[in-house]
Each structure stands twice: as C-alpha cells, then as structure tokens.
Design a protein around this motif. Structure first.
Motif, PDB file in Angstrom:
ATOM      1  N   ALA A  29     -13.698  12.777  -3.283  1.00 46.99           N
ATOM      2  CA  ALA A  29     -12.759  12.739  -4.403  1.00 46.99           C
ATOM      3  C   ALA A  29     -13.339  11.850  -5.480  1.00 46.99           C
ATOM      4  N   GLY A  30     -13.250  12.304  -6.741  1.00 45.70           N
ATOM      5  CA  GLY A  30     -13.803  11.498  -7.809  1.00 45.70           C
ATOM      6  C   GLY A  30     -13.447  12.030  -9.178  1.00 45.70           C
ATOM      7  N   PHE A  31     -14.025  11.419 -10.198  1.00 44.01           N
ATOM      8  CA  PHE A  31     -13.755  11.826 -11.574  1.00 44.01           C
ATOM      9  C   PHE A  31     -14.951  11.468 -12.450  1.00 44.01           C
ATOM     10  N   ALA A  32     -14.993  12.074 -13.631  1.00 37.15           N
ATOM     11  CA  ALA A  32     -16.102  11.849 -14.566  1.00 37.15           C
ATOM     12  C   ALA A  32     -15.648  12.264 -15.972  1.00 37.15           C
ATOM     13  N   PRO A  33     -16.326  11.778 -17.014  1.00 36.66           N
ATOM     14  CA  PRO A  33     -17.314  10.684 -17.007  1.00 36.66           C
ATOM     15  C   PRO A  33     -16.604   9.342 -16.779  1.00 36.66           C
ATOM     16  N   ILE A  90       0.839  -1.199   0.000  1.00 41.17           N
ATOM     17  CA  ILE A  90       0.000   0.000   0.000  1.00 41.17           C
ATOM     18  C   ILE A  90       0.873   1.247   0.000  1.00 41.17           C
ATOM     19  N   HIS A  91       1.914   1.221   0.832  1.00 44.11           N
ATOM     20  CA  HIS A  91       2.833   2.361   0.900  1.00 44.11           C
ATOM     21  C   HIS A  91       3.456   2.645  -0.463  1.00 44.11           C
ATOM     22  N   ASP A  92       3.896   1.623  -1.162  1.00 51.46           N
ATOM     23  CA  ASP A  92       4.565   1.821  -2.449  1.00 51.46           C
ATOM     24  C   ASP A  92       3.631   2.447  -3.478  1.00 51.46           C
ATOM     25  N   LEU A  93       2.377   1.996  -3.504  1.00 49.27           N
ATOM     26  CA  LEU A  93       1.434   2.557  -4.469  1.00 49.27           C
ATOM     27  C   LEU A  93       1.135   4.026  -4.140  1.00 49.27           C
ATOM     28  N   MET A  94       0.954   4.325  -2.862  1.00 50.24           N
ATOM     29  CA  MET A  94       0.692   5.707  -2.467  1.00 50.24           C
ATOM     30  C   MET A  94       1.869   6.604  -2.804  1.00 50.24           C
ATOM     31  N   SER A  95       3.072   6.089  -2.648  1.00 53.17           N
ATOM     32  CA  SER A  95       4.262   6.860  -3.005  1.00 53.17           C
ATOM     33  C   SER A  95       4.321   7.091  -4.514  1.00 53.17           C
ATOM     34  N   ASN A  96       3.942   6.075  -5.296  1.00 54.34           N
ATOM     35  CA  ASN A  96       3.998   6.185  -6.751  1.00 54.34           C
ATOM     36  C   ASN A  96       3.006   7.203  -7.307  1.00 54.34           C
ATOM     37  N   VAL A  97       1.892   7.411  -6.602  1.00 54.18           N
ATOM     38  CA  VAL A  97       0.911   8.394  -7.085  1.00 54.18           C
ATOM     39  C   VAL A  97       1.165   9.793  -6.516  1.00 54.18           C
ATOM     40  N   GLY A  98       2.244   9.949  -5.717  1.00 56.99           N
ATOM     41  CA  GLY A  98       2.649  11.290  -5.315  1.00 56.99           C
ATOM     42  C   GLY A  98       2.510  11.649  -3.862  1.00 56.99           C
ATOM     43  N   ASN A 116     -15.009   7.497 -19.891  1.00 53.09           N
ATOM     44  CA  ASN A 116     -13.788   8.087 -20.456  1.00 53.09           C
ATOM     45  C   ASN A 116     -13.427   9.300 -19.606  1.00 53.09           C
ATOM     46  N   PRO A 117     -12.811   9.102 -18.445  1.00 56.77           N
ATOM     47  CA  PRO A 117     -12.594  10.197 -17.487  1.00 56.77           C
ATOM     48  C   PRO A 117     -11.829  11.374 -18.079  1.00 56.77           C
ATOM     49  N   ARG A 118     -12.333  12.583 -17.789  1.00 58.67           N
ATOM     50  CA  ARG A 118     -11.696  13.803 -18.255  1.00 58.67           C
ATOM     51  C   ARG A 118     -11.333  14.739 -17.117  1.00 58.67           C
ATOM     52  N   ILE A 119     -12.134  14.746 -16.051  1.00 58.71           N
ATOM     53  CA  ILE A 119     -11.913  15.678 -14.951  1.00 58.71           C
ATOM     54  C   ILE A 119     -11.838  14.913 -13.640  1.00 58.71           C
ATOM     55  N   ALA A 120     -10.796  15.169 -12.857  1.00 58.81           N
ATOM     56  CA  ALA A 120     -10.685  14.648 -11.495  1.00 58.81           C
ATOM     57  C   ALA A 120     -10.845  15.821 -10.532  1.00 58.81           C
ATOM     58  N   MET A 121     -11.535  15.578  -9.427  1.00 58.11           N
ATOM     59  CA  MET A 121     -11.830  16.680  -8.515  1.00 58.11           C
ATOM     60  C   MET A 121     -11.807  16.211  -7.066  1.00 58.11           C
ATOM     61  N   VAL A 122     -11.358  17.097  -6.199  1.00 58.94           N
ATOM     62  CA  VAL A 122     -11.367  16.847  -4.758  1.00 58.94           C
ATOM     63  C   VAL A 122     -12.008  18.040  -4.065  1.00 58.94           C
ATOM     64  N   VAL A 123     -12.904  17.763  -3.133  1.00 54.99           N
ATOM     65  CA  VAL A 123     -13.553  18.797  -2.316  1.00 54.99           C
ATOM     66  C   VAL A 123     -13.245  18.491  -0.857  1.00 54.99           C
ATOM     67  N   SER A 158      -0.507  12.092   5.980  1.00 53.80           N
ATOM     68  CA  SER A 158      -1.118  13.391   5.713  1.00 53.80           C
ATOM     69  C   SER A 158      -0.822  13.792   4.274  1.00 53.80           C
ATOM     70  N   VAL A 159      -1.825  14.406   3.641  1.00 58.05           N
ATOM     71  CA  VAL A 159      -1.712  14.833   2.249  1.00 58.05           C
ATOM     72  C   VAL A 159      -2.312  16.222   2.117  1.00 58.05           C
ATOM     73  N   THR A 160      -2.102  16.820   0.949  1.00 60.19           N
ATOM     74  CA  THR A 160      -2.783  18.065   0.600  1.00 60.19           C
ATOM     75  C   THR A 160      -3.879  17.754  -0.406  1.00 60.19           C
ATOM     76  N   ALA A 161      -4.776  18.707  -0.605  1.00 60.16           N
ATOM     77  CA  ALA A 161      -5.871  18.497  -1.550  1.00 60.16           C
ATOM     78  C   ALA A 161      -5.347  18.287  -2.968  1.00 60.16           C
ATOM     79  N   ILE A 162      -4.284  18.996  -3.333  1.00 65.39           N
ATOM     80  CA  ILE A 162      -3.736  18.853  -4.683  1.00 65.39           C
ATOM     81  C   ILE A 162      -3.116  17.465  -4.864  1.00 65.39           C
ATOM     82  N   GLN A 163      -2.492  16.925  -3.824  1.00 64.75           N
ATOM     83  CA  GLN A 163      -1.928  15.570  -3.923  1.00 64.75           C
ATOM     84  C   GLN A 163      -3.028  14.527  -4.075  1.00 64.75           C
ATOM     85  N   LEU A 164      -4.108  14.691  -3.327  1.00 62.16           N
ATOM     86  CA  LEU A 164      -5.212  13.736  -3.400  1.00 62.16           C
ATOM     87  C   LEU A 164      -5.867  13.786  -4.782  1.00 62.16           C
TER      88      LEU A 164
END
Length: 583
Positions: A507-511, A365-373, A514-521, A411-417
């Motif tokens: 946190a999510g994305f759409a459509p 789990i740690h390795d995957l989280m590190s790979n995504v930033g 064929n995802p085009r937009i990712a968003m975090v609130v 701990s993360v920031t919104a931009i990282q998530l």
C-alpha cells in the motif's frame, strides 16, 4: 269462458298491454341511449376486447468512464415469441424454424408440443435485427417479434467487476448496473394497437406513452488506468503462481476510485461458462488481516499523542517478545538492537511496533483506524460489500494491543485499506469515496493532524528509499511512499491459519512531495518465488504507479538535476592519447 273472463276483468288485459309497452319503450330508449347519447360505453367495451397496449422498451442509460469512454451500451435486439395454438397448426414448418433459430430439431419439437395450448412462449431472445428479420421472412404462422435492448460491454473482462451486468430482462444484477439500476433503467412506453380475437395485429393506432430513456452515468474510473492495472495484475498472478489478486487506485484529492481490478475475472458479454468464483469483486468483498500495512496507522496514532517523535528509539533485541504464552517475533534478524520509529517501519519490526503500542494503548490505535474507515461501510453502495471487523475491548490487554498494532486480529477490504492510505496522503483529511466522477472537490474531515500526516509521508518515503527499504516499489522520476505487508491466511471453518498460505500486500501513494494517487495491491497465495509483499506486490505497485503518473501528466519530483552546458567537463583521453589520462 275466456271471453267472459276478459269482459269481467278488463283491467288485467290493459295491465298486460301496458307492461309490454313499457318494456318495449325501455328497450328502445336503451338502444337510442347506447347508440346516440352514450355511445362511448359500447366503444370502450369494444375496444377492451380488441384494443391492446404493447410496451415500448426503454433505452437503458449509457455508462462511461470519467473521460466519456463507453463502458456499457444498449443495442437493439429482436425477441421472437410464438402463439402455441397457431404454431401447432403449422407442424410441417417446425424443422425449418428450428434450423433458422439454430436449435436442435428434436428438443425444439418437444418444447413446442409442451406449449401447444399456450398463447405465448419465447422462441429466442436477443437476436440481432438482421437475424430476426431472416426468421420472420419465413412467415411461419404464430411467430411474432418484440423489440428489446441488450447490454454490451466494450471493455469486456477489464471492467467486469466494476460494471457488472444485466439479466435477460435488462435489469441490473451485479456491480454498477445493480447499484445504480434506478438511475440507468428507463421507463417503458406504451403503443396502442388493435388485435383480432386470435391476437393478430390489425392496426397500429397510436403511441399513448413515449418511452423514457435511462440517464447516462459517468464513473470515476479511468479506462486507461483500468487497462494498465488489469494487465500488470494478471501478469503478476502468472509469474507468482498466485490464486487471486486485487488492485485499487484512488485519487487522493477527490476520493474518486480511478481503477479497481480483480483476478480472476470474466467476460460479461459471454457468460455461458462463467464460474462463480470469477464474479467476486474481491476488492470489496474479500476481507483479510492487513498485516504490516497498518503499522503506519499505528505509528501515526503514536505521533498524534505527542508522546513519540520519529527519532525516538526502541530496543528490539533479540527480535522476539514474550507475552504470557504468546510470542511476538520479527522476521528480520539483522536490524540491530535499537531502532527509531522510521527504522521500525523500514524493518517492519513487530517487536518495536508492539512496544510503542503498549505505551499509547490499544484504544488510541483503534480510534484512528475507525476514523479512517476500518470496520465501516465505504458508502459506495455496491452489492455484497463487506465492512470487515475492527475489534473493540473494554480493557485492552497487551496481546490484543500488540496484534492490532501490526495488523492481526482485524479484517479489512482492499478498498478500505486504499481509503486509509489516501487519508494519510491527503494530509490527514478523510474524503468520501466515490465511484462516479466528482466535478466539485468534496469537503473532508480532519481525522489526523496535518503535521502528523506529513511526518508519516516522509517516514513512508524512507521505507521505500532507505538502503534496507522496499526498493522494488520505487518509481523512476518520482518519490514514492508506502509499506509492504505479508499476512497468513485464516483457515475456513476452523480456528488458526492455513499452512503455507499467505497474502502479499503493498500500500502506498505518490508523488511523496504532493500525493495524487493512493494504491493497494493484494495478491492471494503466491506459490513460486516467494510470498513477501515487498517481493510479490511491490513490483506491481511500481509498474502501475509509473504508468498512471505518466498518463495523468503528474509532474515528476525526483528527476536528476539538469546538466549545465557551461560547466567544466571532466578531462578525458584525447585522440592523441595523453599520458596518464583516465576514462
């Protein structure tokens, strides 16, 4: 006696005359040399005492959004300065000057008296050309003007945290203005002038060096989406009585940041009553435990190992799990005894997620989280950006593995998530984030197998559309994928958590097809109706995503099938009122 000495020693007299002749000759030659042959020497020294170079201000570069809409422009202004010694001789005109400058006479007088021996002092900076000309028309001795530029921000508070601002000397101090200061700042020119001994301008000789304007900077931000996100986030904070909030939107295909808003915010055009807390770009500075929003990453790590499939089941009864003195609990008590992996996400089961994590180990789990930033700099170069923390252990114990899997202990920031979800939406390929417009699609790195990423996209679609899903995040006409999260806020200065203080996240994305937009609130400390992410943050996601998909002309993927005009319509009661007819 003297005549006798002269007769006895005639060589002395001749020596004196010769010396005098040499001296006269040397002086004469120097005069001729300076005035005829080497006259540049005197000219240079004369100029040095009267020639001056006045700086020509450079026009700071324009900042625009991705469509060319101005976000920061430079306008010409007048700065008035004074020679205190000259101004002291016109004391009777001080009240008139104070009135013209809009300053309090008593304080203005004290200021001038303190600077009466100085040859330079600022009177006022940043006047419009019209205001400056009105003051100069008074012709007060010792009052002079300088041409400068002042920054104006058309979007005001909507893009304040992204754009930042400049100081009185037109140097970047926050946001993009600081991060790209060298690109935006021009090179000042020089104008050669002649001044008298009192510093008064006699003649404008020439421009010895032209000013070089700063370069234009096109950001990745779409001002339309920025306005939309700003409005909905502000309304959400009011409706939920929340303390603060952030929203980040990323283009899945390019890694561009399409919108970044924070609340509270400020107006960069008027910073007189600015509160420091309003200046925080919370999306990049505030770190928090992401809670259940990281369960899709933990689940992706499980799928990646090949040991788990979405249909595999985990027993979660009785909704709690004891690990030494530590108890893991599920919020939902009606989820059933056994859940498959999709059900674990839908019900946000901490117990189910922990058991999956125990099987694959915390390191996966740690390795995957590190790979995504997570735990790393985003590379955007923003001042004050924080990287958060991603714990690493030589030996992963059960408690550490479990807490990491459902979003605590890191701990993360919104931009990282948002970046992590953009990677899931981009079929497992991580792209570098960009705050400037990207014209050529960047190359990414495959950090998650494509089939695993697509499987997770479908599972997250069920998290929204299943009967027990987060229905408040649904967007009419589109399939949406995402995950809500709720996390307790860590207390400041002491161990543990603050009572009744939560962060609500979605946190999510759409459509989904064929995802085009990712968003975090992220909404900080809601205090009215509730605090769960699916209740507080999901509606914001839905509204902003719906508007954004339409503004970007993205084709819907969840429209009802078209009605066939030739199809037989169900029979209804006619005007005659057929017996037995039903409406």
């Amino acid at each position: 006696m003297t005549g006798l000495e002269g007769a006895l020693y005639p060589w002395r007299f001749r020596l004196v005359l010769a010396l005098l002749a040499l001296m006269v000759g040397a002086i004469s030659w120097r005069i001729i040399d300076l005035h005829v042959i080497d006259h540049d020497f005197l000219q240079a020294h004369g100029d040095a005492r009267s020639m001056r170079h006045i700086p020509i201000p450079a026009h700071r570069g324009l900042i625009t959004d991705r469509n060319g809409e101005p976000l920061a422009v430079s306008t010409p202004v007048i700065t008035l300065w004074a020679n205190g010694k000259e101004l002291a001789k016109a004391r009777d005109q001080w009240p008139t000057l104070a009135a013209a400058l809009g300053q309090e006479p008593k304080g203005f007088t004290q200021r001038l008296e303190q600077a009466s021996e100085r040859e330079f002092m600022y009177l006022v900076r940043g006047l419009t050309p019209e205001q400056g000309e009105q003051v100069l028309a008074l012709k007060v001795p010792g009052v002079y003007s300088l041409e400068e530029f002042r920054r104006f921000y058309p979007a005001g508070e909507v893009a304040a945290h992204v754009i930042g601002f400049t100081d009185v000397d037109d140097r970047g101090r926050e946001g993009v203005e600081l991060a790209f200061d060298e690109w935006l700042a021009g090179v000042a020119g020089k104008r050669q002038v002649l001044k008298d001994r009192r510093g008064r301008l006699i003649k404008d000789v020439q421009v010895s060096q032209n000013a070089k304007a700063g370069k234009t900077l096109a950001l990745s931000i779409d001002l339309r989406l920025q306005y939309l996100a700003h409005r909905e986030l502000r309304n959400a904070l009011i409706e939920n009585g929340a303390k603060a909030g952030s929203l980040v939107m990323i283009d899945v295909k390019t890694g561009e940041v399409l919108a970044m808003v924070n609340q509270p915010t400020y107006n960069p055009n008027n910073r007189r009553n600015l509160q420091p807390a309003a200046m925080r770009n919370r999306a990049m500075i505030d770190v928090f435990e992401p809670g259940s929003t990281v369960k899709p990453l933990s689940m992706s790590a499980a799928l990646k190992t090949g040991r788990w499939k979405p249909t595999d089941q985990v027993e979660v009864w009785p909704g709690s799990l004891q690990i030494g003195r530590y108890t893991i609990k599920d919020v939902s008590k009606t989820q059933g005894r056994v859940l498959d992996l999709t059900g674990i996400l839908i019900n946000s089961s901490n117990v189910g997620m922990s058991k999956v994590a125990f099987d694959i180990g915390g390191e996966a789990i740690h390795d995957l989280m590190s790979n995504v930033g997570f735990g790393q700099d985003t590379g955007l170069g923003f001042p004050g950006e924080r990287v958060g923390t991603l714990p690493s252990h030589r030996e992963w114990r059960q408690a550490e593995t479990a807490t990491l899997s459902y979003g605590y202990g890191l701990s993360v920031t919104a931009i990282q998530l948002a970046h992590a979800y953009a990677t899931l939406a981009n079929n497992g390929k991580v792209l570098p984030l960009s705050m400037t417009r990207v014209d050529n699609k960047p190359e990414g790195a495959q950090v998650l197998p494509e089939d695993v990423a697509k499987t997770m996209q479908g599972m997250l679609q069920q998290v929204i559309e299943a009967p027990r899903g987060v229905f408040r995040a649904q967007v009419p006409g589109y399939h949406v994928s995402g995950k809500s999260g709720t996390a307790r806020k860590a207390s400041v200065g002491t161990k543990g958590y603050t009572a009744n203080a939560y962060r609500s996240m979605f946190a999510g994305f759409a459509p989904s097809s064929n995802p085009r937009i990712a968003m975090v609130v992220v909404i900080d400390e809601p205090s009215k109706a509730g605090y769960f992410g699916g209740l507080v943050s999901a509606p914001v996601f839905s509204k902003v995503m719906a508007g954004s998909l339409r503004l970007m002309n993205i084709t819907p993927d969840n429209l009802p099938p078209p009605v066939d005009p030739n199809a037989v319509q169900p029979q209804t009661a006619d005007a005659g009122g057929s017996k037995g007819g039903r409406i």
